[in-house]
Structure formats: C-alpha cells, structure tokens
Design a protein around this motif. Sequence first.
Motif, short mmCIF file in Angstrom:
data_model
loop_
_atom_site.label_atom_id
_atom_site.label_comp_id
_atom_site.label_asym_id
_atom_site.label_seq_id
_atom_site.Cartn_x
_atom_site.Cartn_y
_atom_site.Cartn_z
N ASN A 270 0.85 -1.19 0.00
CA ASN A 270 0.00 0.00 0.00
C ASN A 270 0.89 1.24 0.00
N ASP A 271 0.26 2.40 -0.14
CA ASP A 271 1.01 3.64 -0.28
C ASP A 271 1.27 4.37 1.04
N VAL A 272 1.04 3.70 2.16
CA VAL A 272 1.36 4.33 3.45
C VAL A 272 2.47 3.60 4.20
N GLU A 273 2.85 2.43 3.74
CA GLU A 273 3.95 1.71 4.38
C GLU A 273 5.24 2.53 4.24
N ARG A 274 5.94 2.65 5.35
CA ARG A 274 7.28 3.25 5.30
C ARG A 274 8.28 2.11 5.16
N ILE A 275 9.11 2.19 4.12
CA ILE A 275 9.98 1.08 3.76
C ILE A 275 11.44 1.55 3.74
N LEU A 276 12.31 0.68 4.23
CA LEU A 276 13.75 0.90 4.22
C LEU A 276 14.39 -0.20 3.38
N SER A 277 15.25 0.17 2.45
CA SER A 277 15.90 -0.82 1.60
C SER A 277 17.41 -0.70 1.76
N TYR A 278 18.00 -1.70 2.42
CA TYR A 278 19.44 -1.73 2.63
C TYR A 278 20.10 -2.48 1.48
N ASN A 279 20.72 -1.72 0.58
CA ASN A 279 21.40 -2.32 -0.56
C ASN A 279 22.90 -2.39 -0.25
N ILE A 280 23.28 -3.44 0.46
CA ILE A 280 24.62 -3.53 1.02
C ILE A 280 25.68 -3.67 -0.08
N GLY A 281 25.33 -4.28 -1.16
CA GLY A 281 26.29 -4.53 -2.23
C GLY A 281 26.78 -5.95 -2.17
N LEU A 282 26.55 -6.71 -3.23
CA LEU A 282 26.91 -8.12 -3.25
C LEU A 282 28.04 -8.37 -4.25
N GLY A 283 28.98 -9.24 -3.84
CA GLY A 283 30.01 -9.66 -4.77
C GLY A 283 29.42 -10.30 -6.00
N LEU A 284 28.23 -10.87 -5.87
CA LEU A 284 27.53 -11.48 -7.00
C LEU A 284 27.39 -10.50 -8.15
N HIS A 285 26.98 -9.26 -7.85
CA HIS A 285 26.80 -8.27 -8.91
C HIS A 285 28.12 -7.95 -9.59
N ASP A 286 29.17 -7.81 -8.80
CA ASP A 286 30.48 -7.49 -9.36
C ASP A 286 31.01 -8.62 -10.23
N VAL A 287 30.80 -9.86 -9.79
CA VAL A 287 31.30 -11.00 -10.55
C VAL A 287 30.52 -11.14 -11.86
N LEU A 288 29.19 -11.00 -11.79
CA LEU A 288 28.39 -11.12 -13.01
C LEU A 288 28.73 -9.99 -13.99
N TYR A 289 28.86 -8.76 -13.50
CA TYR A 289 29.28 -7.65 -14.36
C TYR A 289 30.62 -7.96 -15.01
N SER A 290 31.58 -8.42 -14.20
CA SER A 290 32.92 -8.71 -14.73
C SER A 290 32.86 -9.79 -15.79
N GLU A 291 32.06 -10.84 -15.54
CA GLU A 291 31.90 -11.92 -16.50
C GLU A 291 31.36 -11.39 -17.83
N LYS A 292 30.35 -10.55 -17.77
CA LYS A 292 29.75 -10.02 -18.99
C LYS A 292 30.71 -9.07 -19.72
N ILE A 293 31.45 -8.28 -18.96
CA ILE A 293 32.39 -7.34 -19.56
C ILE A 293 33.54 -8.08 -20.24
N ILE A 294 34.04 -9.13 -19.61
CA ILE A 294 35.10 -9.94 -20.22
C ILE A 294 34.63 -10.48 -21.58
N LYS A 295 33.40 -10.95 -21.65
CA LYS A 295 32.88 -11.48 -22.90
C LYS A 295 32.71 -10.38 -23.95
N LEU A 296 32.27 -9.18 -23.52
CA LEU A 296 32.10 -8.08 -24.46
C LEU A 296 33.43 -7.64 -25.04
N LEU A 297 34.51 -7.81 -24.30
CA LEU A 297 35.84 -7.38 -24.74
C LEU A 297 36.55 -8.43 -25.58
#
Length: 298
Positions: A270-297
Amino acid sequence: MKIINSAQIESLGITPEKCVEWVREAFMIKDRCQLPPKISLHPQGTDFINTMPCILPPEYHTFGCKVVTRIKGQHPALNSEMMMFDTLSGKMTALVNTDWITAMRTGAVATLAINTFRQSKSKIYSFVGLGAMGHATLDCLLATNKNQQLTIRLKKYKDHADRTIERYPNCDKVSWEVVETMEELVDCADVVVSCITDANGLLVEDTELFKPGVLVVPVHTRGFQNCDIVFDKIFADDEGHVKGFKYFSQFKQFAEIGDVLSGRIAGRTNDVERILSYNIGLGLHDVLYSEKIIKLLQ
C-alpha cells in the motif's frame, strides 16, 4: 590472464538501463550462487577493506573475489579490484579494475530498489551524497524513468549540488531543488537516497519527519538506524549481510529484494507503508558484471 582497466570498460558504452538489467539478472540467480557475507576489516577509524567472494551457478564455471577499500582522504573514496577464476581449472583468468563496476552496479541496485518499492505516485526524490555513487544512482534512475516528471531534491554540500545539476542538462522532465538541511531534504519526500560513505550518528533524529509511504535507501547503510525499529518493512540484498545489525531482531518485517523480484513474496502492498531498503552490495553483482564485460571485450 587478462588485465582489464576502467578505460576499457568505459569504452564499451554500457548503458545505465543495461546496468539495471544486469543487477536484476543477478538477483534472479542468487539462490544458485555460493555467496558468503563479505568480510569487512577496519585498519583504522572508519576506514575499511572488504573482501567479497562469489561463485556463480555451475554453467558459468566462474569464481570472483573483489577487494574494495575506503581509506579516508583517497580519491575516489572507494577503490576496488576483482580477481576472476575458472572453477573447472582453478586458474586465474582476469584481473579487473572494478571502480566503474562498483559505482554502476551500486547505482543500478539502488534504482532497482527505488523502482520496486516506491509508492505508486512518487514525485519527490531526495539525495544526499553526490559523489560517484550518487551520480551513478541518478544516471540509472533518470534512464529508467525517462517518461516521468520527477522532482530531484539535493542536499547542498560545497558546489556538489550545482555540479550535479549541470551534469544533466537535457532532462526536460526533471525539476531540481537544493536544500540546506537534512530536515528540508526529507520533508514530504517520497524517496530518500543517501550515498554518503561516512556518517557520525543519525542523519535525521526525528523519524516522524519521514512521511507515510516514504522509501529510504541508505546505499552505505549509515545514518538511519533509528528507522530500523519503526519502519513497516525492511528489505536487503542478502539476509547474511544485515543480520548482524544492532536492531535486526526488532525489524517489524524483513525480506530479501530477490524474493520480491521473483514474485515469491509481496513488496510494497500500500502507499502508506514506510519502507527501508538496505542495498549492502553483493560480490555477486560485481562478478556477473565482470563476467559479462570480459565477454564483451573478447
């Protein structure tokens, strides 16, 4: 072994929209990854050196380990490198500078959280911390909301707000505001994004200043601990990264963003819930990005 620098990565012209697409993909494969919580060491004061390992699902046969540092006074504030390995041979395949990756995947995750958890009629988006992470988040937010009229409110600090506005000269649907205090920043804001890398104490003492329906996204987790025990829902990239938080046992309702993206659980209801989103940062994102970039290069 390949050595990949930031200039090579930036030459690929990877769009902010693609960055958001990649982090969504990463969340969708998260439950098939080997992803221990990051190890954070503190050489002095609030400085840190984080080690972030991840093995992607078997079809990728890829292991990566990122080392990221924040040492007071260094420029940029965060520096990082990724070591990539083939899990079938155990051999190191690449050393990737991840300064660009760190900024863009962080901005992409924050934007994905915003687009997922904001209330339906959000208009005012408030930002404090206008360095590389703040700009990456704005890049991704504006790119994925091109057809919406947005008010972007910036916390004044030196000339950072003015330089940020100058960075986006062609955003016809964006109205800009600059404010002096945190209280002005959060007043009536639908989304509050903090990209500061260091904070002593709370950024907003009175949680009543956060309106019903607000979404708060503290990219580096600092300064909003008083919201932990009063907000209706709290989401994070990964439970293992936040279960050591002081007030974790007092969260009213907690879940991972990946479970919302996959449809296993509801996010905002609903539009009254107050929400907090902790985006700590995952090595998963970095590894997947790196994998895709290696292939693009290749």
